[in-house]
Design an enzyme around this catalytic site. Structure first.
Site, PDB file in Angstrom:
ATOM      1  N   GLU A  39      -2.137  44.407 -65.265  1.00 15.83           N
ATOM      2  CA  GLU A  39      -3.188  44.249 -66.209  1.00 15.83           C
ATOM      3  C   GLU A  39      -4.490  44.131 -65.898  1.00 15.83           C
ATOM      4  O   GLU A  39      -5.436  44.562 -66.498  1.00 15.83           O
ATOM      5  CB  GLU A  39      -2.781  42.968 -66.930  1.00 15.83           C
ATOM      6  CG  GLU A  39      -1.157  42.783 -67.630  1.00 15.83           C
ATOM      7  CD  GLU A  39      -0.875  43.705 -68.568  1.00 15.83           C
ATOM      8  OE1 GLU A  39      -1.854  44.532 -68.995  1.00 15.83           O
ATOM      9  OE2 GLU A  39       0.071  43.711 -69.261  1.00 15.83           O
ATOM     10  N   GLU A  75      -6.833  42.996 -71.978  1.00  9.09           N
ATOM     11  CA  GLU A  75      -5.998  43.065 -70.680  1.00  9.09           C
ATOM     12  C   GLU A  75      -6.333  41.637 -70.317  1.00  9.09           C
ATOM     13  O   GLU A  75      -5.248  41.187 -69.483  1.00  9.09           O
ATOM     14  CB  GLU A  75      -6.644  43.905 -69.687  1.00  9.09           C
ATOM     15  CG  GLU A  75      -6.614  45.526 -70.005  1.00  9.09           C
ATOM     16  CD  GLU A  75      -5.255  45.862 -70.396  1.00  9.09           C
ATOM     17  OE1 GLU A  75      -4.169  45.287 -70.271  1.00  9.09           O
ATOM     18  OE2 GLU A  75      -4.905  47.048 -71.217  1.00  9.09           O
ATOM     19  N   HIS A 117      -3.380  39.683 -71.748  1.00 11.16           N
ATOM     20  CA  HIS A 117      -1.985  40.043 -71.097  1.00 11.16           C
ATOM     21  C   HIS A 117      -1.949  39.343 -69.891  1.00 11.16           C
ATOM     22  O   HIS A 117      -0.970  38.638 -69.557  1.00 11.16           O
ATOM     23  CB  HIS A 117      -1.970  41.518 -70.954  1.00 11.16           C
ATOM     24  CG  HIS A 117      -2.054  42.269 -72.212  1.00 11.16           C
ATOM     25  ND1 HIS A 117      -2.210  43.558 -72.342  1.00 11.16           N
ATOM     26  CD2 HIS A 117      -2.104  42.123 -73.647  1.00 11.16           C
ATOM     27  CE1 HIS A 117      -2.094  44.021 -73.588  1.00 11.16           C
ATOM     28  NE2 HIS A 117      -2.176  42.935 -74.258  1.00 11.16           N
ATOM     29  N   TYR A 133       0.619  31.921 -68.238  1.00  9.67           N
ATOM     30  CA  TYR A 133       1.706  31.143 -69.257  1.00  9.67           C
ATOM     31  C   TYR A 133       3.152  30.970 -69.022  1.00  9.67           C
ATOM     32  O   TYR A 133       3.543  30.351 -68.963  1.00  9.67           O
ATOM     33  CB  TYR A 133       0.963  31.653 -70.660  1.00  9.67           C
ATOM     34  CG  TYR A 133       1.930  30.715 -71.569  1.00  9.67           C
ATOM     35  CD1 TYR A 133       1.564  29.555 -71.748  1.00  9.67           C
ATOM     36  CD2 TYR A 133       2.634  31.425 -72.735  1.00  9.67           C
ATOM     37  CE1 TYR A 133       2.235  28.684 -72.867  1.00  9.67           C
ATOM     38  CE2 TYR A 133       3.100  30.642 -73.621  1.00  9.67           C
ATOM     39  CZ  TYR A 133       3.115  29.278 -73.688  1.00  9.67           C
ATOM     40  OH  TYR A 133       3.797  28.646 -74.994  1.00  9.67           O
ATOM     41  N   GLU A 187      -0.446  53.195 -67.998  1.00 11.23           N
ATOM     42  CA  GLU A 187      -0.280  52.430 -69.488  1.00 11.23           C
ATOM     43  C   GLU A 187       0.798  53.006 -70.177  1.00 11.23           C
ATOM     44  O   GLU A 187       1.769  52.443 -70.905  1.00 11.23           O
ATOM     45  CB  GLU A 187      -1.475  51.971 -70.311  1.00 11.23           C
ATOM     46  CG  GLU A 187      -2.628  51.173 -69.415  1.00 11.23           C
ATOM     47  CD  GLU A 187      -3.643  50.656 -70.471  1.00 11.23           C
ATOM     48  OE1 GLU A 187      -4.549  51.583 -70.937  1.00 11.23           O
ATOM     49  OE2 GLU A 187      -3.415  49.450 -70.899  1.00 11.23           O
ATOM     50  N   GLU A 235      -0.687  47.807 -76.082  1.00  8.78           N
ATOM     51  CA  GLU A 235      -0.711  49.046 -75.200  1.00  8.78           C
ATOM     52  C   GLU A 235      -0.843  50.318 -76.091  1.00  8.78           C
ATOM     53  O   GLU A 235      -1.706  51.336 -75.584  1.00  8.78           O
ATOM     54  CB  GLU A 235       0.385  48.993 -74.223  1.00  8.78           C
ATOM     55  CG  GLU A 235       0.463  47.961 -72.993  1.00  8.78           C
ATOM     56  CD  GLU A 235      -0.706  47.414 -72.284  1.00  8.78           C
ATOM     57  OE1 GLU A 235      -1.685  48.514 -72.484  1.00  8.78           O
ATOM     58  OE2 GLU A 235      -0.737  46.609 -71.731  1.00  8.78           O
ATOM     59  N   HIS A 240      -3.962  51.159 -76.653  1.00  6.02           N
ATOM     60  CA  HIS A 240      -4.967  51.599 -75.470  1.00  6.02           C
ATOM     61  C   HIS A 240      -4.493  52.898 -75.051  1.00  6.02           C
ATOM     62  O   HIS A 240      -5.260  53.752 -74.758  1.00  6.02           O
ATOM     63  CB  HIS A 240      -4.552  50.584 -74.277  1.00  6.02           C
ATOM     64  CG  HIS A 240      -4.780  49.105 -74.409  1.00  6.02           C
ATOM     65  ND1 HIS A 240      -4.215  47.933 -73.777  1.00  6.02           N
ATOM     66  CD2 HIS A 240      -5.640  48.601 -75.643  1.00  6.02           C
ATOM     67  CE1 HIS A 240      -4.811  47.191 -74.388  1.00  6.02           C
ATOM     68  NE2 HIS A 240      -5.543  47.177 -75.380  1.00  6.02           N
TER      69      HIS A 240
HETATM   70 MN    MN Z   1      -3.593  47.873 -71.598  1.00 14.88          MN
HETATM   71 FE    FE Z   2      -2.424  45.300 -70.945  1.00 17.39          FE
END
Ligand code: MN
Ligand code: FE
Length: 360
Positions: free
Chosen positions: A97, A128, A131, A137, A200, A234, A237
């Site tokens: 990421e 990103e 992500h 987390y 990606e 994604e 993206h």
């Molecule tokens: Mn991405």
């Molecule tokens: Fe991502």
């Protein structure tokens, strides 16, 4: 014809000729350099629409409960393969990421010239970050040692090769490029194809598929949900980079040679072979209803969709999707209760969204 706008006691004249000149000076690359972030007049409508769409999908990792995942992780019912897949996913994406976000900020967003493209790429980079934060987390919720994830990244050769494949390209473009030269335009187009369609678009999908398979078996509901939201991001993206690529090629026909098209197909073939080797490391034995052969076939299928999406011939004509259920699970647009009130709060209508082309 100039338009006059009246606000209170003042009136402003919009210089139509200037607006048209500004519009035609907008280009994917080699457009007019400007110190102002003049999104208007909008030339790349798709970029602005994607930006809105991405913003409406906003999510935060902390909103997703992890209690069930934590109980499962601490308990005894998980198999070694299931634990391994989770660790591989966290280890791979923790770095991947960041690599994507870094390329967006330091290569793509630097080299495009139209402000609406910079706008949507800024949002891309922010997603990103979200992500990457979602992985922090997960790591902290499950109590995984972060150094263990980091060392996996360095010690597993199939991960290492996937990283090299994209990082070496991104590093190479981090210098002043002369985008009036065909070879340099091709190098940039190749970077856009590599990150959007190969990385990606294809190399993320082996692990996405495995995590969602576990989620489908009601394991890891929190992690599964985060990966579903990530996957939805994604998709945007991939579409963003596909549009960038298509418009770049349309504006610069010298780029689109037979040998360049072959180079891109070869690049995808390499991406696919790296991904298949990686899948075999993720799934050393067929287990928990997952087979590495099926995942490899899935990658062939996805790769051909990406190639066709940018006007290139597939590598495996006629290859079938072995996981039709996955396509359904990835489509979360229909979900009604997505963060309840929050989504509508983010989806406030904006005046700009309703402006017609001829008014800009
Ligand atoms: Mn991405
Ligand atoms: Fe991502």
């Amino acid at each position: 014809m100039d338009k006059v706008y009246t606000i209170g006691s003042k009136s402003f004249v919009l210089d139509q000729a200037k607006a048209e000149e500004a519009f035609s000076a907008k280009r994917i690359i080699n457009g007019r350099d400007t110190m102002f972030f003049n999104i208007l007049p909008l030339k790349y409508q798709w970029a602005y629409e994607l930006y809105k769409n991405m913003k409406n999908n906003h999510w935060e990792p902390e909103d997703i409960p992890m209690q069930k995942d934590i109980e499962l992780w601490r308990g005894t019912e998980l198999t070694d393969v299931e634990r391994w897949i989770i660790k591989m996913a966290i280890g791979y994406f923790s770095a991947a990421e960041g690599i994507v976000g870094d390329n967006v900020m330091h290569v793509t967003r630097e080299l495009v010239t139209a402000p609406e493209l910079k706008l949507v790429l800024g949002r891309h980079a922010h997603e990103e970050n979200i992500h990457a934060d979602s992985l922090v987390y997960m790591i902290s919720s499950l109590g995984i040692n972060p150094h263990e994830c980091e060392s996996m990244f360095e010690d597993i050769p199939t991960i290492d090769r996937k990283t090299d494949f994209v990082v070496s390209n991104s590093k190479g473009l981090r210098r002043d490029m002369d985008l009036t030269k065909t070879e340099e335009k091709q190098a940039f187009a190749k970077n856009i194809f590599l990150f959007g369609q190969c990385m990606e678009g294809t190399q993320f999908y082996g692990l996405f598929g495995m995590i969602l398979s576990l989620y489908r078996q009601n394991k890891f509901p929190g992690i599964g949900q985060m990966f579903r939201y990530t996957l939805r991001d994604e998709s945007n993206h991939i579409e963003l980079f596909r549009n960038l690529f298509m418009d770049l090629v349309e504006e610069n026909e010298d780029v689109w040679t037979e040998s360049f098209r072959q180079e891109l197909r070869d690049l995808m073939a390499e991406a696919v072979s790296l991904e298949k080797a990686f899948i075999k490391d993720c799934l050393p034995v067929n287990s928990v209803g997952l087979s590495s052969e099926e995942f490899c076939q899935y990658i062939d299928y996805i790769a051909d969709r990406r190639l066709e999406g940018v006007g290139l011939e597939g590598l495996n004509p006629g290859v079938k999707n072995p996981f039709p259920w996955l396509a359904e699970m990835m489509d979360i647009k229909k979900e009604q209760n997505f963060f309840e009130g929050r989504v509508t709060e983010y989806q406030k209508a904006s005046a700009l969204g309703n402006v017609d082309d001829d008014e800009l």
